[in-house]
Write a protein that holds these residues in place. Structure first.
Motif, short mmCIF file in Angstrom:
data_model
loop_
_atom_site.label_atom_id
_atom_site.label_comp_id
_atom_site.label_asym_id
_atom_site.label_seq_id
_atom_site.Cartn_x
_atom_site.Cartn_y
_atom_site.Cartn_z
N SER A 189 3.90 -0.62 0.93
CA SER A 189 3.98 -0.72 -0.52
C SER A 189 5.13 -1.63 -0.94
CB SER A 189 4.17 0.67 -1.14
OG SER A 189 4.41 0.58 -2.52
N HIS B 76 6.26 11.77 -1.35
CA HIS B 76 6.29 11.39 0.06
C HIS B 76 4.98 11.75 0.73
CE1 HIS B 76 10.31 9.99 1.38
NE2 HIS B 76 10.76 10.63 0.30
N GLN C 198 -2.09 6.87 4.32
CA GLN C 198 -2.09 6.11 5.57
C GLN C 198 -3.21 6.54 6.50
OE1 GLN C 198 1.88 5.29 7.35
NE2 GLN C 198 2.73 6.34 5.55
N GLY D 12 2.03 9.43 -0.01
CA GLY D 12 2.10 8.18 0.74
C GLY D 12 1.63 8.34 2.17
N SER E 90 7.04 6.78 4.58
CA SER E 90 5.99 7.35 3.73
C SER E 90 5.16 6.27 3.05
CB SER E 90 6.61 8.26 2.68
OG SER E 90 7.29 9.34 3.29
N TRP E 91 5.79 5.14 2.71
CA TRP E 91 5.08 4.05 2.02
C TRP E 91 5.42 2.72 2.72
CZ3 TRP E 91 1.80 5.21 -2.02
CH2 TRP E 91 1.92 6.48 -2.56
#
Length: 221
Positions: free
Chosen positions: A63, A40, A47, A43, A59-60
């Motif tokens: 993606s 987490h 950012q 990710g 967190s992503w």
């Protein structure tokens, strides 16, 4: 004849706690929770130094691989995603290390619970902290004196605790990274699959803790 020293008396309980089935389950899932928290954090670090729109984050978010998991929701009280990710990685690493090396110590379970609450607040997701809290409560029973002897069903389950633990770990790995790696390949992008695997993983964890505790009772008896 070997004399019993004060050192022996203080060392033996710690050695016993370190070898319990409950300790094995707690360390295994505590490590998995820590690794998931680190993921987490990575990710969030990627950012960059931007401010989140609110306490709830992903967190992503960009993606494709994590789309099946909704971008991996999390929350943070830190108003910067780069800082959030760095702190999440640090706290998650502490969760993993504590689970593997120190959780059998006095108040070790409570420390693990507190670390996981902190992980929740700094971008470690929702699943990893919840797993950590569950095993933290399990850790409070490491080395505890057994109450009444387990019944026949509990005894039977207790003898198979390594297999129960293996099934629980397999369920967890099927969820993460299983859905990420195999989802696009197999086209298994159904959110119902995520819910089913999540339920199996958490149910397996609870059953693994219960069976390990039953085994420890049998050993102590």
């Amino acid at each position: 004849m070997r004399s019993t020293t004060v050192t022996d008396l203080t060392r033996e309980p710690a050695m016993h706690r370190d070898k319990t089935a409950t300790r094995a389950v707690v360390s295994t899932f505590g490590l998995l929770a820590g690794l998931a928290g680190i993921e987490h954090g990575i990710g969030e670090v990627l950012q960059g130094s931007v401010s989140p729109a609110g306490l709830a984050i992903e967190s992503w978010p960009d993606s494709k691989a994590f789309e099946i998991l909704g971008g991996e929701p999390a929350l943070t009280v830190i108003p910067n995603l780069l800082a959030t990710g760095i702190v999440a990685v640090i706290v998650a690493a502490a969760v993993a290390i504590w689970s593997v090396r120190f959780v059998e110590r006095q108040h070790g379970g409570l420390v693990l619970i507190l670390l996981c609450v902190l992980l929740l607040l700094v971008g470690g997701g929702f699943g990893p902290p919840l797993i950590g809290v569950i095993v933290g409560f399990g850790a409070t029973r490491i080395g505890a004196a057994p109450g009444r002897r387990p019944g026949r069903v509990a005894q039977a389950v207790g003898r198979f605790w390594p297999w129960v633990l293996a099934a629980a770990v397999l369920g967890y790995l099927s969820l993460l990274p299983g859905t990420i790696l195999l989802g696009p390949l197999l086209g298994a992008d159904n959110p119902g699959l995520v819910y089913a695997l999540s339920a199996f993983s958490f149910g397996g964890l609870i059953l693994a803790l219960a069976s390990a505790r039953a085994e420890d009772h049998l050993r102590a008896g």
